[in-house]
Design a protein around this motif. Sequence first.
Motif, short mmCIF file in Angstrom:
data_model
loop_
_atom_site.label_atom_id
_atom_site.label_comp_id
_atom_site.label_asym_id
_atom_site.label_seq_id
_atom_site.Cartn_x
_atom_site.Cartn_y
_atom_site.Cartn_z
N GLU A 22 -8.33 9.69 -5.50
CA GLU A 22 -7.57 8.52 -5.92
C GLU A 22 -8.50 7.51 -6.55
OE1 GLU A 22 -4.96 6.70 -3.16
OE2 GLU A 22 -4.47 8.61 -2.22
N GLU A 57 -5.34 -2.58 -0.29
CA GLU A 57 -4.46 -1.66 -1.01
C GLU A 57 -3.35 -1.18 -0.10
OE1 GLU A 57 -4.66 2.70 -3.13
OE2 GLU A 57 -6.51 1.59 -2.88
N GLU A 58 -2.15 -1.21 -0.62
CA GLU A 58 -0.98 -0.74 0.10
C GLU A 58 -0.13 0.05 -0.89
OE1 GLU A 58 1.32 -0.39 3.51
OE2 GLU A 58 -0.48 -1.60 3.42
N ARG A 59 0.09 1.33 -0.65
CA ARG A 59 0.88 2.18 -1.54
C ARG A 59 0.37 2.11 -2.99
NH1 ARG A 59 4.56 -0.41 1.72
NH2 ARG A 59 5.26 -1.75 0.03
N SER A 60 -0.94 2.24 -3.15
CA SER A 60 -1.61 2.26 -4.46
C SER A 60 -1.49 0.96 -5.24
CB SER A 60 -1.10 3.43 -5.32
OG SER A 60 -1.35 4.64 -4.67
N LYS A 61 -1.24 -0.16 -4.54
CA LYS A 61 -1.19 -1.48 -5.18
C LYS A 61 -1.95 -2.47 -4.31
CE LYS A 61 3.08 -0.86 -7.63
NZ LYS A 61 3.68 -1.55 -8.70
N SER A 80 3.02 -9.25 -2.71
CA SER A 80 2.62 -8.34 -3.78
C SER A 80 1.96 -9.09 -4.93
CB SER A 80 3.85 -7.59 -4.31
OG SER A 80 4.67 -8.49 -5.04
N ASP A 86 6.74 -8.60 0.30
CA ASP A 86 7.01 -7.19 0.57
C ASP A 86 7.41 -6.97 2.02
OD1 ASP A 86 6.45 -6.41 -2.01
OD2 ASP A 86 4.43 -5.69 -1.56
N HIS A 87 6.84 -7.77 2.89
CA HIS A 87 7.07 -7.60 4.33
C HIS A 87 6.76 -8.93 5.02
CE1 HIS A 87 7.11 -5.60 8.23
NE2 HIS A 87 5.97 -6.19 8.51
#
Length: 171
Positions: A22, A57-61, A80, A86-87
């Motif tokens: 990745e 990084e969270e989910r590729s962002k 984000s 996001d949460h």
Amino acid sequence: MKKILFGMLIIVVLGLTACGKEEQLDVTNMSLSVEEALETFHSTYSNVKLSAIEVTEERSKLVYEIDGFDDTKEYTVQVSEENEVDHKKEEARENDEQYQELVLTDYITAEDALSRAAQVSETKDLIPTSWSLDTENGTVVYSINFEDAKKEVEVTLDAQTGEELFVELDD
């Protein structure tokens, strides 16, 4: 027939190898500023004291994870790069935990911390992949992680002075 099967096997192996590599996200390219993320945090939970900020990084962002507290609860908001929540989470404060308010004007900026950490020789040719501003053992510190496919380095700086406190290598 053997050539076709062998060719397919090569394609599958190369595909799986590529999936395992990745691309590292560089936190210096974060488009949303700390100030903007904090505005979103405080509009989500007003009258809350800041206790920690992290870019990771969270989910590729890349995202900000911001923690705070008041007299009865602790709060977390994940923001984000698009400046959207996001949460979010709130829970009762733990009686035995010490809470220290972060006052950003008392510390060097995240940009300055990233720049100083990048000057540490062990981080040469590595990408800064996350950073946090938090309290560790009563001292407010920046922790900046650098990595590539083979090596990971964490640089910890005193948030008030910018002084390097320690460097941790993980090969």
